[in-house]
Design a protein around this motif. Structure first.
Motif, short mmCIF file in Angstrom:
data_model
loop_
_atom_site.label_atom_id
_atom_site.label_comp_id
_atom_site.label_asym_id
_atom_site.label_seq_id
_atom_site.Cartn_x
_atom_site.Cartn_y
_atom_site.Cartn_z
N THR A 21 4.80 -9.90 -2.68
CA THR A 21 5.68 -8.74 -2.79
C THR A 21 4.93 -7.53 -3.31
O THR A 21 5.08 -6.42 -2.80
N LEU A 22 4.11 -7.73 -4.34
CA LEU A 22 3.31 -6.62 -4.88
C LEU A 22 2.38 -6.06 -3.82
O LEU A 22 2.25 -4.84 -3.69
N SER A 23 1.75 -6.91 -3.06
CA SER A 23 0.85 -6.43 -2.00
C SER A 23 1.61 -5.60 -0.97
O SER A 23 1.11 -4.56 -0.52
N GLN A 24 2.82 -6.05 -0.61
CA GLN A 24 3.61 -5.29 0.36
C GLN A 24 4.02 -3.93 -0.22
O GLN A 24 3.97 -2.92 0.47
N GLU B 31 0.95 -1.65 -0.32
CA GLU B 31 0.60 -1.20 1.03
C GLU B 31 1.58 -0.11 1.49
O GLU B 31 1.16 0.92 2.02
N SER B 32 2.85 -0.33 1.25
CA SER B 32 3.86 0.66 1.62
C SER B 32 3.65 1.96 0.85
O SER B 32 3.74 3.05 1.42
N TYR B 33 3.37 1.85 -0.45
CA TYR B 33 3.15 3.04 -1.27
C TYR B 33 1.96 3.83 -0.75
O TYR B 33 2.04 5.06 -0.61
N PHE B 34 0.84 3.16 -0.47
CA PHE B 34 -0.34 3.87 -0.02
C PHE B 34 -0.13 4.50 1.35
O PHE B 34 -0.64 5.59 1.61
N MET B 35 0.64 3.83 2.20
CA MET B 35 0.94 4.42 3.51
C MET B 35 1.79 5.68 3.34
O MET B 35 1.52 6.72 3.94
#
Length: 155
Positions: A46-49, A52-56
Motif C-alpha cells: 500500500t505504501l509503495s502504491q 508511486e501515486s504521489y510522485f506521479m
C-alpha cells in the motif's frame, strides 16, 4: 493409589499441560506472527502504491507549475487567490501583509507542517507564486508557526 497409577496420572497431567500450552499459547502466537507478517507485507504494498501515486501527481504538478499563469495583474487578486487556496485545505492565516506591489507575507500559527507544504505546492502550481522567504518554528504538539514571503509570478 499404587505407584504405577500415580505415574500414569502424572504422565497424563504432563501431557494435558503440554497440549494446553500448545493449543492456547504456541499456536495462537504463531498464528498472530504470521498474520502480522501478512499485514506488514500488505502495508508495504500500500505504501509503495501511495508513493508511486504521489510522485506521479507531483510530477504532473511540476509540469503544471511550469506552465502556471498568475491570477491577474493585481496584487489584491493574488492575495485573494492564495488566501482562498489556504482556506480550501483548512489553513487559517493568522496575518497577511502586502509588502509592496508584488510580494505578500503570510503568518500561520499552530498548523500542521504537511498542510503548509501541500498548500505551497498548490499555490506554485496554480498561481505561479514563488517563495522568497520561509521560516518555520516548532509550536508544540507537532504543530508549527510559519512565516512565508511569496512573490506573485508575472507581476
Amino acid at each position: 493409589m499404587a505407584a504405577r497409577e500415580r505415574i500414569l496420572i502424572g504422565v497424563a497431567a504432563v501431557l494435558t499441560v503440554v497440549i494446553l500450552l500448545w493449543q492456547f499459547v504456541v499456536l495462537p502466537t504463531m498464528s498472530a506472527r504470521a498474520e502480522a507478517r501478512a499485514n506488514l507485507d500488505q502495508a508495504d504494498r500500500t505504501l509503495s502504491q501511495i508513493q508511486e501515486s504521489y510522485f506521479m501527481k507531483r510530477a504532473q504538478g511540476i509540469v503544471a507549475a511550469s506552465s502556471a499563469r498568475p491570477t491577474s495583474g493585481s496584487i489584491e487578486d493574488f492575495k485573494s487567490a492564495i488566501t482562498g487556496s489556504a482556506g480550501d485545505i483548512g489553513l487559517a492565516i493568522a496575518r497577511l501583509q502586502g509588502d509592496d506591489a508584488t510580494s505578500v507575507r503570510l503568518v500561520f500559527e499552530n498548523v500542521d507542517p504537511r498542510m503548509v507544504f501541500v498548500w505551497l505546492e498548490d499555490v506554485q502550481a496554480k498561481h505561479a507564486a514563488q517563495v522568497t522567504r520561509f521560516n518555520m518554528e516548532q509550536a508544540g504538539s507537532g504543530l508549527v508557526r510559519v512565516n512565508i514571503d511569496l512573490v506573485a509570478g508575472g507581476l
